[in-house]
Design a protein around this motif. Structure first.
Motif, PDB file in Angstrom:
ATOM      1  N   GLN A   9       0.823  -1.212   0.000  1.00  0.00           N
ATOM      2  CA  GLN A   9       0.000   0.000   0.000  1.00  0.00           C
ATOM      3  C   GLN A   9       0.857   1.262   0.000  1.00  0.00           C
ATOM      4  O   GLN A   9       0.531   2.250  -0.658  1.00  0.00           O
ATOM      5  N   GLY A  12       2.053   1.813  -3.391  1.00  0.00           N
ATOM      6  CA  GLY A  12       0.959   2.343  -4.199  1.00  0.00           C
ATOM      7  C   GLY A  12       0.767   3.834  -3.987  1.00  0.00           C
ATOM      8  O   GLY A  12       0.698   4.595  -4.953  1.00  0.00           O
ATOM      9  N   TRP A  16       1.404   6.464  -6.961  1.00  0.00           N
ATOM     10  CA  TRP A  16       0.312   7.328  -7.446  1.00  0.00           C
ATOM     11  C   TRP A  16       0.682   8.795  -7.315  1.00  0.00           C
ATOM     12  O   TRP A  16       0.341   9.607  -8.176  1.00  0.00           O
ATOM     13  N   HIS A  20       0.506  11.140 -10.615  1.00  0.00           N
ATOM     14  CA  HIS A  20      -0.363  12.320 -10.791  1.00  0.00           C
ATOM     15  C   HIS A  20       0.451  13.607 -10.896  1.00  0.00           C
ATOM     16  O   HIS A  20       0.060  14.528 -11.615  1.00  0.00           O
ATOM     17  N   PHE A  45       5.879   2.464 -17.073  1.00  0.00           N
ATOM     18  CA  PHE A  45       5.483   2.544 -15.655  1.00  0.00           C
ATOM     19  C   PHE A  45       4.613   1.337 -15.310  1.00  0.00           C
ATOM     20  O   PHE A  45       4.822   0.674 -14.291  1.00  0.00           O
ATOM     21  N   CYS A  54      -0.720  -6.067  -9.793  1.00  0.00           N
ATOM     22  CA  CYS A  54      -1.071  -4.666 -10.077  1.00  0.00           C
ATOM     23  C   CYS A  54      -0.654  -4.310 -11.497  1.00  0.00           C
ATOM     24  O   CYS A  54      -1.419  -3.701 -12.247  1.00  0.00           O
ATOM     25  N   CYS A  80      -6.531  10.630 -13.381  1.00  0.00           N
ATOM     26  CA  CYS A  80      -7.482  10.571 -12.263  1.00  0.00           C
ATOM     27  C   CYS A  80      -8.517   9.477 -12.518  1.00  0.00           C
ATOM     28  O   CYS A  80      -8.871   8.706 -11.618  1.00  0.00           O
ATOM     29  N   ASN A  84      -9.186   6.008 -10.511  1.00  0.00           N
ATOM     30  CA  ASN A  84     -10.527   5.691  -9.994  1.00  0.00           C
ATOM     31  C   ASN A  84     -10.974   4.288 -10.399  1.00  0.00           C
ATOM     32  O   ASN A  84     -11.678   3.619  -9.634  1.00  0.00           O
ATOM     33  N   ASN A  87      -9.364   2.205  -7.941  1.00  0.00           N
ATOM     34  CA  ASN A  87     -10.106   2.372  -6.674  1.00  0.00           C
ATOM     35  C   ASN A  87     -11.376   1.504  -6.674  1.00  0.00           C
ATOM     36  O   ASN A  87     -11.684   0.833  -5.676  1.00  0.00           O
ATOM     37  N   LEU A  90     -10.627  -2.058  -6.185  1.00  0.00           N
ATOM     38  CA  LEU A  90     -10.219  -2.347  -4.804  1.00  0.00           C
ATOM     39  C   LEU A  90     -11.288  -1.947  -3.791  1.00  0.00           C
ATOM     40  O   LEU A  90     -11.051  -1.981  -2.583  1.00  0.00           O
ATOM     41  N   TYR A  95     -12.516   9.246  -6.286  1.00  0.00           N
ATOM     42  CA  TYR A  95     -11.912  10.557  -6.050  1.00  0.00           C
ATOM     43  C   TYR A  95     -12.548  11.601  -6.969  1.00  0.00           C
ATOM     44  O   TYR A  95     -12.823  11.320  -8.138  1.00  0.00           O
TER      45      TYR A  95
HETATM   46  P1  FAD Z   1      -4.249   5.330  -2.948  1.00  0.00           P
HETATM   47  O1  FAD Z   1      -5.154   4.706  -3.958  1.00  0.00           O
HETATM   48  O2  FAD Z   1      -2.836   4.863  -2.878  1.00  0.00           O
HETATM   49  O3  FAD Z   1      -4.272   6.892  -3.193  1.00  0.00           O
HETATM   50  C1  FAD Z   1      -3.394   7.763  -2.484  1.00  0.00           C
HETATM   51  C2  FAD Z   1      -4.054   9.118  -2.377  1.00  0.00           C
HETATM   52  O4  FAD Z   1      -4.262   9.622  -3.685  1.00  0.00           O
HETATM   53  C3  FAD Z   1      -5.439   9.085  -1.755  1.00  0.00           C
HETATM   54  O5  FAD Z   1      -5.361   9.178  -0.365  1.00  0.00           O
HETATM   55  C4  FAD Z   1      -6.092  10.303  -2.365  1.00  0.00           C
HETATM   56  O6  FAD Z   1      -5.681  11.483  -1.695  1.00  0.00           O
HETATM   57  C5  FAD Z   1      -5.487  10.341  -3.737  1.00  0.00           C
HETATM   58  N1  FAD Z   1      -6.335   9.726  -4.761  1.00  0.00           N
HETATM   59  C6  FAD Z   1      -7.203   8.680  -4.643  1.00  0.00           C
HETATM   60  N2  FAD Z   1      -7.803   8.436  -5.811  1.00  0.00           N
HETATM   61  C7  FAD Z   1      -7.308   9.339  -6.690  1.00  0.00           C
HETATM   62  C8  FAD Z   1      -7.556   9.602  -8.067  1.00  0.00           C
HETATM   63  N3  FAD Z   1      -8.437   8.897  -8.772  1.00  0.00           N
HETATM   64  N4  FAD Z   1      -6.874  10.614  -8.655  1.00  0.00           N
HETATM   65  C9  FAD Z   1      -5.991  11.357  -7.966  1.00  0.00           C
HETATM   66  N5  FAD Z   1      -5.720  11.160  -6.666  1.00  0.00           N
HETATM   67  C10 FAD Z   1      -6.375  10.156  -6.035  1.00  0.00           C
HETATM   68  N6  FAD Z   1      -3.234  -2.620  -5.023  1.00  0.00           N
HETATM   69  C11 FAD Z   1      -3.812  -3.844  -5.026  1.00  0.00           C
HETATM   70  O7  FAD Z   1      -4.056  -4.412  -3.956  1.00  0.00           O
HETATM   71  N7  FAD Z   1      -4.162  -4.457  -6.210  1.00  0.00           N
HETATM   72  C12 FAD Z   1      -3.910  -3.876  -7.420  1.00  0.00           C
HETATM   73  O8  FAD Z   1      -4.224  -4.456  -8.467  1.00  0.00           O
HETATM   74  C13 FAD Z   1      -3.277  -2.602  -7.434  1.00  0.00           C
HETATM   75  N8  FAD Z   1      -2.960  -1.999  -8.600  1.00  0.00           N
HETATM   76  C14 FAD Z   1      -2.248  -0.832  -8.586  1.00  0.00           C
HETATM   77  C15 FAD Z   1      -1.832  -0.270  -9.793  1.00  0.00           C
HETATM   78  C16 FAD Z   1      -1.065   0.867  -9.804  1.00  0.00           C
HETATM   79  C17 FAD Z   1      -0.584   1.443 -11.114  1.00  0.00           C
HETATM   80  C18 FAD Z   1      -0.698   1.497  -8.585  1.00  0.00           C
HETATM   81  C19 FAD Z   1       0.143   2.747  -8.605  1.00  0.00           C
HETATM   82  C20 FAD Z   1      -1.122   0.953  -7.391  1.00  0.00           C
HETATM   83  C21 FAD Z   1      -1.888  -0.206  -7.362  1.00  0.00           C
HETATM   84  N9  FAD Z   1      -2.317  -0.787  -6.172  1.00  0.00           N
HETATM   85  C22 FAD Z   1      -2.943  -1.998  -6.188  1.00  0.00           C
HETATM   86  C23 FAD Z   1      -2.152  -0.065  -4.887  1.00  0.00           C
HETATM   87  C24 FAD Z   1      -3.448   0.697  -4.559  1.00  0.00           C
HETATM   88  O9  FAD Z   1      -3.936   1.410  -5.687  1.00  0.00           O
HETATM   89  C25 FAD Z   1      -3.258   1.725  -3.428  1.00  0.00           C
HETATM   90  O10 FAD Z   1      -2.169   2.569  -3.742  1.00  0.00           O
HETATM   91  C26 FAD Z   1      -3.019   1.128  -2.048  1.00  0.00           C
HETATM   92  O11 FAD Z   1      -4.007   0.164  -1.756  1.00  0.00           O
HETATM   93  C27 FAD Z   1      -3.060   2.227  -0.965  1.00  0.00           C
HETATM   94  O12 FAD Z   1      -4.356   2.813  -1.021  1.00  0.00           O
HETATM   95  P2  FAD Z   1      -4.792   4.169  -0.340  1.00  0.00           P
HETATM   96  O13 FAD Z   1      -6.159   3.956   0.199  1.00  0.00           O
HETATM   97  O14 FAD Z   1      -3.740   4.669   0.588  1.00  0.00           O
HETATM   98  O15 FAD Z   1      -4.965   5.240  -1.526  1.00  0.00           O
END
Ligand code: FAD
Length: 117
Positions: A9, A12, A16, A20, A45, A54, A80, A84, A87, A90, A95
Motif C-alpha cells: 500500500q 501504491g 500514485w 499524478h 510505468f 497490479c 485521475c 478511480n 479504486n 479495490l 476521487y
Molecule cells: P491510494 O489509492 O494509494 O491513493 C493515495 C491518495 O491519492 C489518496 O489518499 C487520495 O488522496 C489520492 N487519490 C485517490 N484516488 C485518486 C484519483 N483517482 N486521482 C488522484 N488522486 C487520487 N493494489 C492492489 O491491492 N491491487 C492492485 O491491483 C493494485 N494496482 C495498482 C496499480 C497501480 C498502477 C498502482 C500505482 C497501485 C496499485 N495498487 C494496487 C495499490 C493501490 O492502488 C493503493 O495505492 C493502495 O491500496 C493504498 O491505497 P490508499 O487507500 O492509501 O490510496
C-alpha cells in the motif's frame, strides 16, 4: 517470501503521487513527440510496476482506456480516471477529479523542465 500488505500500500501511495504529479506538469500544448513519449512513459510505468498483479491489471486497464496525451488537462483527467478504476476494483472511494491539477501542484515553481527549448 510472504506478501506485506503495508508495504504494497505504501508503494501504491508513493507511485500514485509521482504518477499524478508527472501528469500535472505535462505540457499544455505537447508536441507529437512529447505525446508519444508520455504514452511510452506510462506504458513502461505499468510494465515495470513492482507488484505483479497490479502491473498486469493496470496494463489491461490501459488497453481499454488509452492514455489521453493531447494536453495537460486531458492527461491529468485521464490519470485521475484510471486511478478511480483501480479504486473501484479495490472497493475504495471514488476521487473527485474537478481540481486535479491543483491537487498535485509539485511546488517546483514556474520553471518547466519538460517545456524548455
Ligand atoms: P491510494 O489509492 O494509494 O491513493 C493515495 C491518495 O491519492 C489518496 O489518499 C487520495 O488522496 C489520492 N487519490 C485517490 N484516488 C485518486 C484519483 N483517482 N486521482 C488522484 N488522486 C487520487 N493494489 C492492489 O491491492 N491491487 C492492485 O491491483 C493494485 N494496482 C495498482 C496499480 C497501480 C498502477 C498502482 C500505482 C497501485 C496499485 N495498487 C494496487 C495499490 C493501490 O492502488 C493503493 O495505492 C493502495 O491500496 C493504498 O491505497 P490508499 O487507500 O492509501 O490510496
Amino acid at each position: 517470501l510472504m506478501p506485506d500488505l503495508d508495504k504494497k500500500q505504501e508503494l501504491g501511495r508513493h507511485a500514485w503521487y509521482l504518477f499524478h504529479t508527472v501528469l500535472s506538469r505535462y505540457p499544455d500544448e505537447p508536441s507529437t513527440q512529447q505525446q508519444e513519449k508520455l504514452k511510452q512513459y506510462i506504458s513502461l510505468f505499468a510494465e515495470f510496476y513492482p507488484c505483479g498483479e497490479c502491473s498486469y491489471h493496470f496494463q489491461e486497464l490501459i488497453k481499454k482506456n488509452p492514455v489521453q496525451s493531447k494536453s495537460r488537462q486531458t492527461a491529468a483527467l485521464w490519470g485521475c480516471h484510471i486511478h478511480n478504476l483501480v479504486n473501484e476494483h479495490l472497493k475504495k472511494p471514488i476521487y473527485d477529479c474537478t481540481n486535479i491539477l491543483e491537487d498535485y501542484d509539485c511546488g517546483c515553481g514556474d520553471y518547466d523542465e519538460f517545456n524548455k527549448e
